[in-house]
Design a protein around this motif. Structure first.
Motif, PDB file in Angstrom:
ATOM      1  N   HIS A  40       0.819  -1.216   0.000  1.00 10.74           N
ATOM      2  CA  HIS A  40       0.000   0.000   0.000  1.00 10.74           C
ATOM      3  C   HIS A  40       0.851   1.263   0.000  1.00 10.74           C
ATOM      4  O   HIS A  40       0.347   2.353   0.283  1.00 10.74           O
ATOM      5  CB  HIS A  40      -0.950  -0.001   1.206  1.00 10.74           C
ATOM      6  N   GLY A  41       2.149   1.112  -0.272  1.00 10.64           N
ATOM      7  CA  GLY A  41       3.021   2.270  -0.384  1.00 10.64           C
ATOM      8  C   GLY A  41       3.590   2.768   0.935  1.00 10.64           C
ATOM      9  O   GLY A  41       4.179   3.840   0.985  1.00 10.64           O
ATOM     10  N   ILE A  42       3.427   2.015   2.001  1.00  6.75           N
ATOM     11  CA  ILE A  42       3.957   2.406   3.315  1.00  6.75           C
ATOM     12  C   ILE A  42       5.299   1.730   3.494  1.00  6.75           C
ATOM     13  O   ILE A  42       5.383   0.503   3.540  1.00  6.75           O
ATOM     14  CB  ILE A  42       2.965   2.024   4.435  1.00  6.75           C
ATOM     15  N   HIS A  43       6.361   2.525   3.586  1.00  6.02           N
ATOM     16  CA  HIS A  43       7.713   1.986   3.644  1.00  6.02           C
ATOM     17  C   HIS A  43       8.305   1.990   5.046  1.00  6.02           C
ATOM     18  O   HIS A  43       9.378   1.436   5.260  1.00  6.02           O
ATOM     19  CB  HIS A  43       8.635   2.767   2.705  1.00  6.02           C
ATOM     20  N   PHE A  44       7.637   2.629   5.986  1.00  2.00           N
ATOM     21  CA  PHE A  44       8.130   2.663   7.362  1.00  2.00           C
ATOM     22  C   PHE A  44       6.941   2.809   8.295  1.00  2.00           C
ATOM     23  O   PHE A  44       6.075   3.658   8.083  1.00  2.00           O
ATOM     24  CB  PHE A  44       9.088   3.841   7.560  1.00  2.00           C
ATOM     25  N   ALA A  45       6.885   1.965   9.323  1.00  4.68           N
ATOM     26  CA  ALA A  45       5.779   2.030  10.282  1.00  4.68           C
ATOM     27  C   ALA A  45       6.226   1.435  11.606  1.00  4.68           C
ATOM     28  O   ALA A  45       7.164   0.646  11.662  1.00  4.68           O
ATOM     29  CB  ALA A  45       4.568   1.263   9.757  1.00  4.68           C
ATOM     30  N   GLY A  46       5.551   1.827  12.653  1.00  7.42           N
ATOM     31  CA  GLY A  46       5.759   1.219  13.962  1.00  7.42           C
ATOM     32  C   GLY A  46       4.575   0.325  14.272  1.00  7.42           C
ATOM     33  O   GLY A  46       3.429   0.685  14.032  1.00  7.42           O
ATOM     34  N   LEU A  47       4.854  -0.867  14.770  1.00  8.96           N
ATOM     35  CA  LEU A  47       3.800  -1.805  15.151  1.00  8.96           C
ATOM     36  C   LEU A  47       3.799  -1.950  16.659  1.00  8.96           C
ATOM     37  O   LEU A  47       4.852  -2.150  17.265  1.00  8.96           O
ATOM     38  CB  LEU A  47       4.033  -3.182  14.525  1.00  8.96           C
ATOM     39  N   ASN A  48       2.631  -1.861  17.256  1.00  8.63           N
ATOM     40  CA  ASN A  48       2.492  -2.099  18.687  1.00  8.63           C
ATOM     41  C   ASN A  48       1.849  -3.463  18.865  1.00  8.63           C
ATOM     42  O   ASN A  48       0.729  -3.696  18.407  1.00  8.63           O
ATOM     43  CB  ASN A  48       1.634  -1.025  19.354  1.00  8.63           C
ATOM     44  N   LEU A  49       2.577  -4.353  19.519  1.00  8.29           N
ATOM     45  CA  LEU A  49       2.104  -5.718  19.723  1.00  8.29           C
ATOM     46  C   LEU A  49       1.848  -5.983  21.197  1.00  8.29           C
ATOM     47  O   LEU A  49       2.582  -5.515  22.059  1.00  8.29           O
ATOM     48  CB  LEU A  49       3.150  -6.734  19.256  1.00  8.29           C
ATOM     49  N   ALA A  50       0.827  -6.752  21.461  1.00  7.84           N
ATOM     50  CA  ALA A  50       0.622  -7.422  22.735  1.00  7.84           C
ATOM     51  C   ALA A  50       0.423  -8.869  22.307  1.00  7.84           C
ATOM     52  O   ALA A  50      -0.687  -9.328  22.101  1.00  7.84           O
ATOM     53  CB  ALA A  50      -0.581  -6.876  23.480  1.00  7.84           C
ATOM     54  N   SER A  51       1.540  -9.509  22.064  1.00  8.95           N
ATOM     55  CA  SER A  51       1.566 -10.799  21.385  1.00  8.95           C
ATOM     56  C   SER A  51       0.541 -11.754  21.964  1.00  8.95           C
ATOM     57  O   SER A  51       0.408 -11.864  23.176  1.00  8.95           O
ATOM     58  CB  SER A  51       2.966 -11.385  21.504  1.00  8.95           C
ATOM     59  N   PRO A  52      -0.236 -12.375  21.122  1.00  8.43           N
ATOM     60  CA  PRO A  52      -0.130 -12.484  19.671  1.00  8.43           C
ATOM     61  C   PRO A  52      -0.967 -11.463  18.907  1.00  8.43           C
ATOM     62  O   PRO A  52      -1.243 -11.646  17.731  1.00  8.43           O
ATOM     63  CB  PRO A  52      -0.662 -13.887  19.405  1.00  8.43           C
ATOM     64  N   TYR A  53      -1.362 -10.382  19.556  1.00  4.90           N
ATOM     65  CA  TYR A  53      -2.251  -9.409  18.925  1.00  4.90           C
ATOM     66  C   TYR A  53      -1.496  -8.166  18.467  1.00  4.90           C
ATOM     67  O   TYR A  53      -0.557  -7.731  19.124  1.00  4.90           O
ATOM     68  CB  TYR A  53      -3.364  -8.993  19.888  1.00  4.90           C
ATOM     69  N   VAL A  54      -1.957  -7.582  17.368  1.00  7.51           N
ATOM     70  CA  VAL A  54      -1.472  -6.289  16.912  1.00  7.51           C
ATOM     71  C   VAL A  54      -2.439  -5.249  17.456  1.00  7.51           C
ATOM     72  O   VAL A  54      -3.634  -5.288  17.161  1.00  7.51           O
ATOM     73  CB  VAL A  54      -1.418  -6.203  15.370  1.00  7.51           C
ATOM     74  N   LEU A  55      -1.929  -4.335  18.276  1.00  6.73           N
ATOM     75  CA  LEU A  55      -2.779  -3.295  18.840  1.00  6.73           C
ATOM     76  C   LEU A  55      -2.973  -2.154  17.859  1.00  6.73           C
ATOM     77  O   LEU A  55      -4.063  -1.606  17.747  1.00  6.73           O
ATOM     78  CB  LEU A  55      -2.180  -2.766  20.141  1.00  6.73           C
ATOM     79  N   GLU A  56      -1.890  -1.775  17.181  1.00  7.89           N
ATOM     80  CA  GLU A  56      -1.976  -0.704  16.192  1.00  7.89           C
ATOM     81  C   GLU A  56      -0.714  -0.696  15.355  1.00  7.89           C
ATOM     82  O   GLU A  56       0.304  -1.281  15.723  1.00  7.89           O
ATOM     83  CB  GLU A  56      -2.156   0.658  16.852  1.00  7.89           C
ATOM     84  N   TYR A  57      -0.798  -0.042  14.219  1.00  9.03           N
ATOM     85  CA  TYR A  57       0.404   0.300  13.463  1.00  9.03           C
ATOM     86  C   TYR A  57       0.372   1.799  13.258  1.00  9.03           C
ATOM     87  O   TYR A  57      -0.673   2.401  13.096  1.00  9.03           O
ATOM     88  CB  TYR A  57       0.534  -0.478  12.146  1.00  9.03           C
TER      89      TYR A  57
END
Length: 93
Positions: A46-63
């Protein structure tokens, strides 16, 4: 790819650095690493080359594609800078 763990300040329920959480270097589990690669590939499509991912494994809380947290804190704490080397070409204005 690099990973940082936020440790909440004593008595503080929020885990972000604006509320005195401490950043520490960490290692992802193989499952977390695979999850991040999968999400990264989808974001890249989708054209996003850099992002931060917030995990509470095994879940993705946000990017976060606007202001990923802990980038400045990582360098301030003297943790390794694993960011890719930027091109020497000036960016277009």
């Amino acid at each position: 790819m690099f990973s940082i763990r936020n440790a909440r300040h004593c008595g503080e329920p929020r885990g972000n650095t604006a509320h005195r959480a401490q950043c520490t270097d960490t290692t992802l589990t193989p499952e977390e690493h695979d999850l991040c690669l999968h999400i990264g590939q989808r974001l890249f499509e989708h054209g996003i080359h850099f992002a931060g991912l917030n995990l509470a494994s095994p879940y993705v809380l946000e990017y976060n594609v606007v202001n990923p947290s802990c980038l400045n804190e990582r360098l301030t704490l003297g943790l390794p800078d694993r960011a890719p080397i930027r091109s020497q070409h000036p960016s277009p204005m």
